[in-house]
Scaffold this motif. Structure first.
Motif, PDB file in Angstrom:
ATOM      1  N   MET A  81      27.499  48.633  30.210  1.00  0.00           N
ATOM      2  CA  MET A  81      27.597  47.626  29.241  1.00  0.00           C
ATOM      3  C   MET A  81      26.520  47.171  28.291  1.00  0.00           C
ATOM      4  SD  MET A  81      31.933  46.879  29.208  1.00  0.00           S
ATOM      5  CE  MET A  81      31.751  46.841  27.738  1.00  0.00           C
ATOM      6  N   LEU A  82      26.189  46.899  26.975  1.00  0.00           N
ATOM      7  CA  LEU A  82      26.346  45.507  26.816  1.00  0.00           C
ATOM      8  C   LEU A  82      26.123  44.331  27.864  1.00  0.00           C
ATOM      9  CD1 LEU A  82      25.172  46.568  23.305  1.00  0.00           C
ATOM     10  CD2 LEU A  82      23.598  46.540  24.937  1.00  0.00           C
ATOM     11  N   GLU A  83      25.480  43.235  28.230  1.00  0.00           N
ATOM     12  CA  GLU A  83      25.575  42.229  28.031  1.00  0.00           C
ATOM     13  C   GLU A  83      26.765  41.524  27.361  1.00  0.00           C
ATOM     14  OE1 GLU A  83      24.101  37.781  30.215  1.00  0.00           O
ATOM     15  OE2 GLU A  83      22.976  39.725  30.199  1.00  0.00           O
ATOM     16  N   GLU A  84      26.178  41.076  26.420  1.00  0.00           N
ATOM     17  CA  GLU A  84      27.465  40.456  25.464  1.00  0.00           C
ATOM     18  C   GLU A  84      29.101  41.185  25.344  1.00  0.00           C
ATOM     19  OE1 GLU A  84      27.555  38.958  21.065  1.00  0.00           O
ATOM     20  OE2 GLU A  84      25.554  40.419  21.835  1.00  0.00           O
ATOM     21  N   ASP A  85      29.144  42.200  25.360  1.00  0.00           N
ATOM     22  CA  ASP A  85      30.112  43.465  25.224  1.00  0.00           C
ATOM     23  C   ASP A  85      30.891  42.636  26.671  1.00  0.00           C
ATOM     24  OD1 ASP A  85      29.740  43.815  22.637  1.00  0.00           O
ATOM     25  OD2 ASP A  85      28.946  45.974  23.398  1.00  0.00           O
ATOM     26  N   TRP A  86      30.297  42.879  27.884  1.00  0.00           N
ATOM     27  CA  TRP A  86      30.960  42.788  28.673  1.00  0.00           C
ATOM     28  C   TRP A  86      31.711  41.246  28.993  1.00  0.00           C
ATOM     29  CZ3 TRP A  86      28.626  40.019  33.496  1.00  0.00           C
ATOM     30  CH2 TRP A  86      29.636  40.139  34.514  1.00  0.00           C
ATOM     31  N   LEU A  87      30.392  40.457  29.220  1.00  0.00           N
ATOM     32  CA  LEU A  87      31.060  38.752  28.607  1.00  0.00           C
ATOM     33  C   LEU A  87      32.169  38.384  27.665  1.00  0.00           C
ATOM     34  CD1 LEU A  87      27.853  37.449  28.694  1.00  0.00           C
ATOM     35  CD2 LEU A  87      29.140  37.007  30.556  1.00  0.00           C
ATOM     36  N   LYS A  88      32.282  39.301  26.758  1.00  0.00           N
ATOM     37  CA  LYS A  88      33.258  39.750  26.139  1.00  0.00           C
ATOM     38  C   LYS A  88      34.923  40.210  26.563  1.00  0.00           C
ATOM     39  CE  LYS A  88      31.379  39.435  21.462  1.00  0.00           C
ATOM     40  NZ  LYS A  88      31.035  40.220  20.152  1.00  0.00           N
ATOM     41  N   LEU A  89      34.449  41.122  27.089  1.00  0.00           N
ATOM     42  CA  LEU A  89      35.384  41.817  28.046  1.00  0.00           C
ATOM     43  C   LEU A  89      36.193  40.671  29.138  1.00  0.00           C
ATOM     44  CD1 LEU A  89      37.167  44.265  27.983  1.00  0.00           C
ATOM     45  CD2 LEU A  89      35.213  45.151  30.219  1.00  0.00           C
ATOM     46  N   VAL A  90      35.088  40.356  29.750  1.00  0.00           N
ATOM     47  CA  VAL A  90      35.666  39.527  31.105  1.00  0.00           C
ATOM     48  C   VAL A  90      36.498  38.245  30.157  1.00  0.00           C
ATOM     49  CG1 VAL A  90      35.205  38.138  33.387  1.00  0.00           C
ATOM     50  CG2 VAL A  90      33.776  39.741  32.376  1.00  0.00           C
ATOM     51  N   ALA A  91      36.218  37.901  29.216  1.00  0.00           N
ATOM     52  CA  ALA A  91      36.626  36.737  28.005  1.00  0.00           C
ATOM     53  C   ALA A  91      38.337  37.009  28.424  1.00  0.00           C
ATOM     54  CB  ALA A  91      36.104  36.221  27.147  1.00  0.00           C
ATOM     55  N   VAL A  92      38.899  38.801  27.315  1.00  0.00           N
ATOM     56  CA  VAL A  92      39.200  38.664  26.912  1.00  0.00           C
ATOM     57  C   VAL A  92      41.107  38.569  28.087  1.00  0.00           C
ATOM     58  CG1 VAL A  92      40.991  40.948  26.195  1.00  0.00           C
ATOM     59  CG2 VAL A  92      39.397  40.089  25.425  1.00  0.00           C
ATOM     60  N   HIS A  93      40.270  39.577  29.610  1.00  0.00           N
ATOM     61  CA  HIS A  93      41.168  39.610  30.604  1.00  0.00           C
ATOM     62  C   HIS A  93      40.849  38.314  30.471  1.00  0.00           C
ATOM     63  CE1 HIS A  93      41.107  44.064  31.136  1.00  0.00           C
ATOM     64  NE2 HIS A  93      40.293  43.598  30.654  1.00  0.00           N
ATOM     65  N   SER A  94      40.514  37.146  31.027  1.00  0.00           N
ATOM     66  CA  SER A  94      40.467  35.522  31.687  1.00  0.00           C
ATOM     67  C   SER A  94      41.601  34.611  30.635  1.00  0.00           C
ATOM     68  CB  SER A  94      39.410  34.205  31.242  1.00  0.00           C
ATOM     69  OG  SER A  94      38.130  35.748  31.910  1.00  0.00           O
ATOM     70  N   ASP A  95      41.565  35.648  29.563  1.00  0.00           N
ATOM     71  CA  ASP A  95      42.726  34.710  28.733  1.00  0.00           C
ATOM     72  C   ASP A  95      43.912  35.561  28.727  1.00  0.00           C
ATOM     73  OD1 ASP A  95      41.449  32.871  26.281  1.00  0.00           O
ATOM     74  OD2 ASP A  95      40.487  35.098  25.177  1.00  0.00           O
ATOM     75  N   SER A  96      44.090  36.635  29.212  1.00  0.00           N
ATOM     76  CA  SER A  96      45.374  37.224  28.994  1.00  0.00           C
ATOM     77  C   SER A  96      46.042  36.225  31.276  1.00  0.00           C
ATOM     78  CB  SER A  96      45.098  38.502  30.041  1.00  0.00           C
ATOM     79  OG  SER A  96      45.278  38.967  28.477  1.00  0.00           O
ATOM     80  N   TRP A  97      44.901  36.443  31.941  1.00  0.00           N
ATOM     81  CA  TRP A  97      45.055  35.712  33.076  1.00  0.00           C
ATOM     82  C   TRP A  97      46.001  34.377  33.132  1.00  0.00           C
ATOM     83  CZ3 TRP A  97      42.491  32.383  36.419  1.00  0.00           C
ATOM     84  CH2 TRP A  97      43.043  31.640  37.849  1.00  0.00           C
ATOM     85  N   LEU A  98      45.086  33.308  32.413  1.00  0.00           N
ATOM     86  CA  LEU A  98      45.323  32.224  31.894  1.00  0.00           C
ATOM     87  C   LEU A  98      47.144  31.987  31.784  1.00  0.00           C
ATOM     88  CD1 LEU A  98      42.593  30.241  31.014  1.00  0.00           C
ATOM     89  CD2 LEU A  98      43.956  29.798  33.344  1.00  0.00           C
ATOM     90  N   ILE A  99      47.532  32.641  30.873  1.00  0.00           N
ATOM     91  CA  ILE A  99      48.746  33.072  30.113  1.00  0.00           C
ATOM     92  C   ILE A  99      49.938  33.179  30.377  1.00  0.00           C
ATOM     93  CG2 ILE A  99      50.140  33.791  27.834  1.00  0.00           C
ATOM     94  CD1 ILE A  99      47.591  33.991  25.802  1.00  0.00           C
ATOM     95  N   ALA A 100      49.207  34.465  31.683  1.00  0.00           N
ATOM     96  CA  ALA A 100      50.459  34.530  33.041  1.00  0.00           C
ATOM     97  C   ALA A 100      50.471  33.735  33.364  1.00  0.00           C
ATOM     98  CB  ALA A 100      49.686  36.326  32.844  1.00  0.00           C
ATOM     99  N   LEU A 101      49.600  32.690  33.872  1.00  0.00           N
ATOM    100  CA  LEU A 101      49.974  32.003  34.953  1.00  0.00           C
ATOM    101  C   LEU A 101      50.346  30.470  34.615  1.00  0.00           C
ATOM    102  CD1 LEU A 101      48.538  31.641  37.894  1.00  0.00           C
ATOM    103  CD2 LEU A 101      47.004  30.193  37.074  1.00  0.00           C
ATOM    104  N   ALA A 102      50.132  31.041  33.570  1.00  0.00           N
ATOM    105  CA  ALA A 102      51.233  29.071  32.158  1.00  0.00           C
ATOM    106  C   ALA A 102      52.637  29.560  31.864  1.00  0.00           C
ATOM    107  CB  ALA A 102      50.202  28.992  31.340  1.00  0.00           C
ATOM    108  N   PHE A 103      53.193  30.816  32.693  1.00  0.00           N
ATOM    109  CA  PHE A 103      54.151  31.504  32.639  1.00  0.00           C
ATOM    110  C   PHE A 103      54.692  31.758  33.479  1.00  0.00           C
ATOM    111  CE2 PHE A 103      53.150  31.083  27.762  1.00  0.00           C
ATOM    112  CZ  PHE A 103      54.174  30.804  26.643  1.00  0.00           C
ATOM    113  N   TYR A 104      54.048  32.204  34.458  1.00  0.00           N
ATOM    114  CA  TYR A 104      54.475  32.000  35.926  1.00  0.00           C
ATOM    115  C   TYR A 104      55.391  31.026  36.277  1.00  0.00           C
ATOM    116  CZ  TYR A 104      54.654  31.797  41.011  1.00  0.00           C
ATOM    117  OH  TYR A 104      54.890  32.001  42.262  1.00  0.00           O
TER     118      TYR A 104
END
Length: 242
Positions: A81-104
């Motif tokens: 992927m383009l580096e910019e798009d790859w970083l955005k993809l990682v960012a989206v998954h990182s947001d999801s993980w943080l919310i899952a962890l907080a609600f856990y």
């Protein structure tokens, strides 16, 4: 996050600290993060820690894991992927993980419905990692509009779109307080939430329900040119009547 009981503030502090570490990996430390995500290695995950550090590492071998795990295999898509798009993809998954962890943690520490809602509102008051990485800091932009010291802009953020734009001399601080009281306890007619007061709200002139501007895709600038605002529900009712 050890201990028998923790408060909403404790969980939010943990969220903010981990978020800071992840943002650091995807912005200021991005070259080192990119280097560590070698596609030739096994499935790798990006972790954020309560001391605001980050780490690229293999996922936990414990099944099931003690805590929710970040998405794995972020390194495999790096070169496809383009580096910019790859970083955005990682960012989206990182947001999801943080919310899952907080609600856990919230469930683990026995948070009730009101505690969970308050925790989400606190989290939602911060720009997401995706917004930071992509430059779309919506929450900060709304906050800056509200808190820029210009009383006319403050009024525009809390008054109905039916009112014409007024000069700063016409803004009365007492009226501002009345308008704020009118919707401080209101729930958004679209999402059902009452978020922080620094968000832009707009009121439907037909049903008189309040909405977050972002929920009905109305910005403060766009609202200035609306003489009579009709929410999506009232607009659809009129269309069906014809």
């Amino acid at each position: 996050m050890d201990g028998p009981s923790r408060s909403v503030e404790d969980v939010f502090k943990d969220y903010k600290s981990r978020r800071a570490g992840l943002i650091k990996a995807l912005t200021t430390d991005v070259r080192e993060f990119y280097r560590q995500c070698d596609p030739e290695k096994e499935n790798l995950c990006l972790y954020g820690y309560p001391n605001e550090s980050w780490e690229v590492n293999l996922p936990s071998e414990e099944v099931p894991p003690e805590l929710p795990e970040p998405v794995l295999g972020i390194n495999f898509s790096r070169d496809g992927m383009l580096e910019e798009d790859w970083l955005k993809l990682v960012a989206v998954h990182s947001d999801s993980w943080l919310i899952a962890l907080a609600f856990y943690f919230g469930l683990r520490f026995g948070f009730d419905k009101n505690d969970r809602r308050r925790l989400f509102n606190m989290i939602n008051g911060l720009p997401s990692i995706y917004e930071v990485v992509s430059g779309k800091k919506e929450a900060q932009e709304v906050s800056s509009v509200t808190n820029n010291g210009n009383s006319k802009n403050k009024r525009e953020n809390i008054t109905r779109a039916t009112r014409e734009q007024v000069s700063q001399d016409d803004v009365d601080e007492e009226e501002e307080g009345d308008d704020e009281d009118e919707h401080k306890d209101a729930l958004c007619g679209a999402c059902g939430m009452n978020n922080t007061s620094d968000q832009f709200w707009i009121c439907c002139d037909i049903c008189e329900r309040w909405f977050h501007g972002k929920c009905v895709k109305i910005t403060p600038a766009k609202a200035q040119h609306i003489k009579q605002y009709k929410c999506p529900g009232c607009s659809n009712k009129k269309a069906r009547a014809h």
